[in-house]
Write an enzyme that holds these catalytic residues in place. Structure first.
Site, mmCIF file in Angstrom:
data_model
loop_
_atom_site.group_PDB
_atom_site.id
_atom_site.type_symbol
_atom_site.label_atom_id
_atom_site.label_comp_id
_atom_site.label_asym_id
_atom_site.label_seq_id
_atom_site.Cartn_x
_atom_site.Cartn_y
_atom_site.Cartn_z
ATOM 1 C CG HIS A 180 -16.843 -19.005 27.829
ATOM 2 N ND1 HIS A 180 -16.706 -17.662 28.141
ATOM 3 C CD2 HIS A 180 -15.847 -19.624 28.497
ATOM 4 C CE1 HIS A 180 -15.674 -17.506 28.952
ATOM 5 N NE2 HIS A 180 -15.134 -18.670 29.190
ATOM 6 C CB CYS A 235 -10.867 -20.857 35.215
ATOM 7 S SG CYS A 235 -11.756 -20.806 36.771
ATOM 8 C CG HIS A 244 -11.323 -21.855 28.276
ATOM 9 N ND1 HIS A 244 -10.442 -21.051 28.970
ATOM 10 C CD2 HIS A 244 -12.554 -21.430 28.638
ATOM 11 C CE1 HIS A 244 -11.115 -20.191 29.724
ATOM 12 N NE2 HIS A 244 -12.407 -20.405 29.542
ATOM 13 N NE ARG A 268 -14.616 -13.270 33.225
ATOM 14 C CZ ARG A 268 -14.659 -14.583 33.138
ATOM 15 N NH1 ARG A 268 -13.955 -15.347 33.961
ATOM 16 N NH2 ARG A 268 -15.375 -15.183 32.196
HETATM 17 P P1 HMG Z 1 -16.765 -16.971 50.293
HETATM 18 O O1 HMG Z 1 -15.482 -16.925 50.983
HETATM 19 O O2 HMG Z 1 -17.619 -18.194 50.428
HETATM 20 O O3 HMG Z 1 -17.671 -15.677 50.572
HETATM 21 O O4 HMG Z 1 -16.490 -16.719 48.746
HETATM 22 P P2 HMG Z 1 -18.161 -14.982 51.886
HETATM 23 O O5 HMG Z 1 -19.489 -14.369 51.525
HETATM 24 O O6 HMG Z 1 -18.087 -15.919 53.057
HETATM 25 O O7 HMG Z 1 -17.102 -13.798 52.078
HETATM 26 C C1 HMG Z 1 -15.751 -14.037 52.443
HETATM 27 C C2 HMG Z 1 -14.950 -12.760 52.245
HETATM 28 O O8 HMG Z 1 -14.982 -12.365 50.873
HETATM 29 C C3 HMG Z 1 -15.489 -11.566 53.018
HETATM 30 O O9 HMG Z 1 -14.382 -10.729 53.323
HETATM 31 C C4 HMG Z 1 -16.346 -10.876 52.021
HETATM 32 O O10 HMG Z 1 -16.528 -9.504 52.288
HETATM 33 C C5 HMG Z 1 -15.544 -11.064 50.744
HETATM 34 P P3 HMG Z 1 -13.611 -10.815 54.747
HETATM 35 O O11 HMG Z 1 -14.689 -10.565 55.753
HETATM 36 O O12 HMG Z 1 -13.040 -12.217 54.827
HETATM 37 O O13 HMG Z 1 -12.571 -9.755 54.642
HETATM 38 N N1 HMG Z 1 -16.379 -11.027 49.539
HETATM 39 C C6 HMG Z 1 -16.194 -10.187 48.520
HETATM 40 N N2 HMG Z 1 -15.290 -9.209 48.304
HETATM 41 C C7 HMG Z 1 -15.404 -8.531 47.136
HETATM 42 N N3 HMG Z 1 -16.341 -8.777 46.212
HETATM 43 C C8 HMG Z 1 -17.252 -9.749 46.390
HETATM 44 C C9 HMG Z 1 -17.192 -10.494 47.596
HETATM 45 N N4 HMG Z 1 -17.938 -11.499 48.078
HETATM 46 C C10 HMG Z 1 -17.436 -11.823 49.268
HETATM 47 N N5 HMG Z 1 -18.182 -9.989 45.460
HETATM 48 C C11 HMG Z 1 -17.087 -15.946 46.560
HETATM 49 C C12 HMG Z 1 -17.521 -16.733 47.791
HETATM 50 C C13 HMG Z 1 -18.075 -16.217 45.454
HETATM 51 C C14 HMG Z 1 -17.110 -14.458 46.881
HETATM 52 C C15 HMG Z 1 -15.652 -16.396 46.186
HETATM 53 O O14 HMG Z 1 -15.643 -17.765 46.103
HETATM 54 C C16 HMG Z 1 -15.189 -15.785 44.916
HETATM 55 O O15 HMG Z 1 -14.923 -14.588 44.829
HETATM 56 N N6 HMG Z 1 -15.071 -16.599 43.856
HETATM 57 C C17 HMG Z 1 -14.727 -16.072 42.544
HETATM 58 C C18 HMG Z 1 -13.988 -17.058 41.784
HETATM 59 C C19 HMG Z 1 -13.744 -16.537 40.405
HETATM 60 O O16 HMG Z 1 -13.788 -15.344 40.141
HETATM 61 N N7 HMG Z 1 -13.446 -17.472 39.496
HETATM 62 C C20 HMG Z 1 -13.157 -17.148 38.131
HETATM 63 C C21 HMG Z 1 -14.356 -16.715 37.362
HETATM 64 S S1 HMG Z 1 -15.360 -18.075 36.793
HETATM 65 C C22 HMG Z 1 -14.645 -18.574 35.313
HETATM 66 O O17 HMG Z 1 -13.560 -18.163 34.982
HETATM 67 C C23 HMG Z 1 -15.416 -19.495 34.390
HETATM 68 C C24 HMG Z 1 -16.036 -18.756 33.201
HETATM 69 O O18 HMG Z 1 -15.042 -18.102 32.437
HETATM 70 C C25 HMG Z 1 -16.777 -19.734 32.298
HETATM 71 C C26 HMG Z 1 -15.940 -20.940 31.910
HETATM 72 O O19 HMG Z 1 -14.838 -20.795 31.372
HETATM 73 O O20 HMG Z 1 -16.463 -22.037 32.125
HETATM 74 C C27 HMG Z 1 -17.056 -17.703 33.654
HETATM 75 MG MG MG Z 2 -13.774 -19.076 30.881
#
Ligand code: HMG
Ligand code: MG
Length: 299
Positions: free
Chosen positions: A207, A240, A209, A15
């Protein structure tokens, strides 16, 4: 100083690692990777995320990965689910555990999940409730615990507040993310001095990096506080997409080498990790960035 005698490793390479790769790996390759990891002795694997495919296209095939992977008894397969839509897809795909991910930095929260910290916590409430109704444990991440790519310094107090809130909301474990790897042993101590006033140590995970080469020494510092859950990624994959410069997670093989040298058991077999690191090397067409795989694969 009382070091744990056993550490549980959470493998986040499929992931956190693959979300940051330019190329999107096929379902088949991801399944092969997760299956290899399952045979190393790892008992917790974060195998994908159910997020917007527009935001993170690399994770768009997570549903099929979960459906096709060979579930090894005793291994828990987890996924990130930022909202109900993600949770529904995760449940449908048969995940064992989900994780919600908040941040201690307002700017990072906006860039990563498009809402404020307080909005994110509101959004997580129904996710936790629905997961619990399906008897699925929920992990909580706090990002930017030792620095933010947009705001710089983040206070331990800000981290502790979000961590405690997620715990009180029902997350069974809180993983402290040094998203951009700027932490040092001094910062790790300051962080844990504050956070552990609010969280039991046995629900706290590290966690880290390795962007600045500090992850192992920061983990050692966390071990001296009794932290016994460590997130890491095979071959040091990771980063990320919303944290520029956040290079790999600390490598699983580097962590296991360190733990072995301290007689702390993890149940993970180095030879199998190296086989998996070799597979990742062939898959991505570049050598692992971990010190241990570089040393041992070239002997
Ligand atoms: P948004 O645009 O504010 O959401 O995104 P929305 O509810 O307005 O939806 C917009 C569109 O996204 C819609 O589709 C939804 O259906 C779709 P459209 O009508 O435009 O075609 N949508 C989704 N599709 C699939 N699965 C879903 C989903 N939700 C909405 N779950 C949202 C808000 C949170 C969804 C977006 O900002 C997002 O996906 N962010 C993810 C970012 C991410 O994955 N970042 C990396 C992970 S975090 C990380 O790496 C840190 C960590 O490792 C810890 C560390 O290192 O510190 C964990
Ligand atoms: Mg991370």
């Amino acid at each position: 100083m009382s070091l744990p005698t056993r550490v549980s490793i959470v493998e986040v390479g499929p992931r956190d690692g693959l979300q940051n790769e330019k190329q999107v790996l096929s379902v088949e390759d991801k399944v092969s990777l997760v299956n290899l990891l399952s045979d190393t002795g790892l008992q917790r694997i974060e195998a994908g995320s159910f997020v917007s495919p527009k935001w993170v296209p690399q994770m768009a095939n997570s549903g099929d990965v979960f459906k096709q992977l060979h579930k090894k008894p005793g291994v828990r397969y987890a996924a990130l689910t930022p909202n109900i839509k993600g949770l529904e897809a995760a449940l449908e795909a048969g995940v064992d555990e989900v994780a919600i991910f908040g941040a201690a930095s307002e700017s990072f929260s906006q860039k990563n999940i498009n809402c404020s910290i307080s909005e994110s916590l509101d959004r997580f409430e129904p996710v936790i409730a629905m997961a619990k109704a399906h008897h699925i444990p929920v992990r909580g991440y706090v990002s930017c615990v030792m620095g933010c790519p947009y705001e710089g310094h983040i206070t331990p107090d800000a981290v502790a507040q979000v961590a405690k809130t997620l715990y009180d909301m029902g997350c069974y474990e809180i993983s402290l993310g040094d998203t951009i790897g700027t932490g040092t042993p001094g910062a790790t101590s300051a962080l844990l001095d504050e956070v552990l006033k609010h969280l039991p140590v046995n629900v706290t995970a590290a966690h880290f990096h390795d962007t600045y080469g500090q992850a192992l020494v920061n983990l050692y510092t966390a071990l001296t506080y009794g932290v016994a859950t460590i997130d890491s990624a095979i071959s040091g994959l990771g980063g990320c997409p919303y944290a520029k410069g956040a290079s790999g997670n600390v490598a699983t093989e580097d962590v296991v080498y360190m733990l072995n040298g301290m007689a702390i058991s993890s149940g993970v077999h180095m030879d199998k990790l190296l086989d998996t690191a070799r597979f990742v090397q062939d898959l991505l067409g570049r050598p692992p960035i971990s010190k241990v795989a570089t040393a041992l694969l070239n002997q």
